[in-house]
Every structure is written in C-alpha cells, then in structure tokens.
Design a protein around this motif. Structure first.
Motif, PDB file in Angstrom:
ATOM      1  N   ARG A 160       0.463  -1.366  -0.220  1.00 17.34           N
ATOM      2  CA  ARG A 160       0.238   0.214  -0.065  1.00 17.34           C
ATOM      3  C   ARG A 160       0.933   1.373  -0.029  1.00 17.34           C
ATOM      4  O   ARG A 160       0.498   2.616   0.162  1.00 17.34           O
ATOM      5  N   ARG A 211       0.623   3.574  -3.385  1.00 17.91           N
ATOM      6  CA  ARG A 211      -0.902   4.230  -3.238  1.00 17.91           C
ATOM      7  C   ARG A 211      -0.491   5.777  -1.714  1.00 17.91           C
ATOM      8  O   ARG A 211      -1.373   6.881  -3.076  1.00 17.91           O
ATOM      9  N   ASP A 269      -0.197   2.978   5.743  1.00 20.46           N
ATOM     10  CA  ASP A 269      -1.582   2.408   4.102  1.00 20.46           C
ATOM     11  C   ASP A 269      -2.915   3.486   4.324  1.00 20.46           C
ATOM     12  O   ASP A 269      -3.518   2.270   3.580  1.00 20.46           O
ATOM     13  N   ASP A 305     -11.636  -3.065  -0.027  1.00 20.67           N
ATOM     14  CA  ASP A 305     -11.289  -1.210  -0.839  1.00 20.67           C
ATOM     15  C   ASP A 305     -12.975  -1.015  -1.144  1.00 20.67           C
ATOM     16  O   ASP A 305     -13.463   0.140  -1.579  1.00 20.67           O
ATOM     17  N   TRP A 347      -7.641   3.092   5.864  1.00 16.46           N
ATOM     18  CA  TRP A 347      -7.527   1.361   5.632  1.00 16.46           C
ATOM     19  C   TRP A 347      -7.714   0.540   7.276  1.00 16.46           C
ATOM     20  O   TRP A 347      -6.603   1.203   7.373  1.00 16.46           O
TER      21      TRP A 347
END
Length: 355
Positions: free
Chosen positions: A24, A27, A102, A136, A228
C-alpha cells in the motif's frame, strides 16, 4: 497526476512512518505527491520494515519532493518525532501533517486546507476521514462538507465527542493527527512531540497538548483522508496487550484532559464524565472478547480505580443511558469481583465464546 495550482502559502511537510506496508505504500505516497498544492515535501521514515516496503517505494517512485530515511524499529511515536525534527531542520514556517503508510488522501487536501484568506489567524486545520475495508469498499462518512471556524473550547468539545464510545467513527474529530495540519512555528516554539511511552492514544495526546496553543481551528467537514481498516484476528494474548495499552492511555490522558476541563468552570464536566465511562465500557468489552481472567482483571482495572480525582467527575454527573449508569456504579464500587462478573456476563450475552 492532478494539475498543480499556482499558489504558495508555505511549505507543507507530510510525514509518513513506514513499517511493513509493501502492498500500500505506493498508493499512499503517490496520493500525496499528486496534491494540487505543489509546495510540499514528503518525509518517509522506514521504521525497520522487514518486508519489501523500502524497495517497492524506491523503485516505484522518483520525485525530488520525496525524502526517504531508514532507522531501526522504534515505533510510530519515535518515528513521527524524527519526522518533525527533519521538517523543522530546514523550515520552521509552514505546516506539518501526518499520513499513515497504508492510507491515502484526496488530491485537493492541502490546497483546500490552505485556501483561506486569513491563515495567520488559524493555528490548526482539521478535516474529515472515512474508513475502507480490505476489499476497498468505502464506509459511509458523516461529514456534511461545511467549513467553519471553532475556538479552543469547541475544539475540546470535539475532542471529547470524538472519543465517546472509544470508536474511531467516520467524521471529523480532532483526536486524529492524520487528518490535520499543524503550524510548524507552534510545534517548534513549544517543543511538542509524541509521547514515546505509550503506543495507543499517542495521537490524541499530541492533539490535546497542541490545543493549549490554539485560539482558532479551521474545520473542513469533508472526508479527504481515507483510512484502511485492517482486519485481524483477536487472540487472547493480543487482546491483553490492547487492554494493557488502553489502561496505560487512560492513566495518562484522563488527568491530562482534567487539567483542561477545570479551566472551563464546569462547562465540560458532563462530557468529560461520559468520555471516561466510554473508555471503561470499551475496556470491559475487550475484556469480554478475550475472556479476561480474574487475576488479569485485578491487574489491569486497579490502575483505573486508582484515578479517584478523575472518577469523581463520573460520580458527580447525572448520566443518561442505562449503560452509563451501570458503568458508574461499577466504577464507584471499585470491586474487582463485580467487574469480573460483568465481563463474564458480557461474554455470554454477546456470544463471544461461540466464535
């Protein structure tokens, strides 16, 4: 990459503690570099990762605004403090914020935060967040997209309400350093850092101490930050660690908040009492989940019962819900046996033993 906006209201240092997040981290960092506000630096500190996080980051992104440092594992508070030191070493004006490795942020986050004509009158900028699952699927958030200015009293109200139920619900609560911009000047002059003696609630402690130097807070009630929500099993050993950390957090943050409550002439007394009761209820629930033994109840709960000055506020308030009233009676009894019995009853009622 999002189009950059030609405006400069100071350097924004974005600190990212990195630990074992190889899937992660790209991103996360890319969402920061894609900001429409261009005057930023991204300070990533690899806190002794044992996976390929560092390799993935270095091979995946090349940008002059990205600065990567590596250290032995010390935990998130130590790592954020190092990030602060690095940010202040080259610029003591501007802003500091934090993003976990993350998570990710909206491309307009920094620009919208600084898009205000009287920034000199603002000491803290706070915005909303939402949670996403491992699939997600974004959870609903409760931000109403309004922008407003609140004072220190209202900020403390917000802090207490954000901890009610001790749930990090989606919304805009000042307990989160990862959804806020802090003035470098205040952090520098007041030598504000994260408490490295606690590993839960360290962000709330930092925010609470920072509020001592705040007159006005700009609130952006939009969910710019996506957190997350990592799923994981709750073993008995892991559950005990969480309870131990929560109890230690209570022993530090309850008296720290009380010092602030006293200065407002009883206007926050009820909210403070509800806040303490919510912590206690959360600890009870965790204790039931992990089937805490009687000796463990004695070990952990004694620290809570010792905080008589803080608990007196609970005893003196007229609490509303039946759960709050029961918790108050339990706290006032200081009985380990009663607490243990309630833990066992909660386990049966909630069916934790059938998992």
């Amino acid at each position: 990459m999002a189009a950059e906006v030609s405006v400069d209201k100071g350097l924004v240092s974005i600190i990212v503690p990195l630990y074992n997040c190889e899937d992660r981290i790209l991103r996360c960092v890319q969402s920061i570099l894609d900001q429409t506000y261009e005057n930023i630096e991204v300070i990533v500190i690899n806190d002794g990762s044992t996976d390929n996080s560092l390799k993935v980051l270095k091979e995946g992104i090349s940008d002059s605004r990205l600065k990567v440092f590596t250290q032995e594992n010390h935990g998130v508070s130590y790592t954020r403090n190092k990030g602060i030191d690095i940010a202040l070493s080259n610029e003591t004006d501007g802003w500091i914020t934090f993003v976990d490795s993350d998570d990710y942020i909206d491309p307009n986050t920094i620009y919208d935060c600084l898009d205000y004509d009287d920034l000199d009158s603002i000491e803290l900028i706070h915005y909303g967040f939402r949670r996403t699952t491992e699939k997600d699927i974004e959870s609903h958030n409760y931000c109403d997209n309004n922008k407003l200015i609140i004072n220190r009293f209202e900020a403390l109200q917000n802090f207490l309400k954000g901890r009610l139920g001790h749930k990090y619900v989606n919304g805009n609560w000042i307990t989160h350093v990862t959804a806020a911009l802090f003035k470098k000047q205040i952090i520098n002059e007041e030598n504000l850092r994260f408490d490295t003696t606690i590993s839960m609630g360290e962000d709330g402690m930092f925010s609470l101490r920072y509020l001592d130097f705040v007159k006005n807070v700009r609130m952006l009630n939009k969910a710019y930050y996506t957190w997350w929500n990592r799923a994981g099993s709750l073993s008995s050993a892991n559950g005990k660690k969480i309870i131990s950390k929560l109890v230690k957090e209570c022993s530090i943050i309850w008296p720290t908040m009380l010092d602030r409550i006293i200065s407002f002439d009883h206007k926050l007394d009820l909210l403070y009492a509800e806040w303490i009761v919510s912590y206690y209820g959360f600890i009870l629930n965790y204790s039931a989940k992990v089937n805490l033994a009687y000796n463990d109840v004695k070990k952990y709960y004694s620290t809570i019962f010792e905080q008589q000055k803080e608990l007196q506020y609970v005893y003196n308030q007229k609490l509303n819900s039946i759960h709050e009233k029961i918790s108050r009676l339990m706290l006032k009894s200081k009985s380990m046996f009663v607490s243990y019995a309630v833990v066992k009853l909660m386990r049966i009622v909630n069916g934790y033993g059938r998992e």
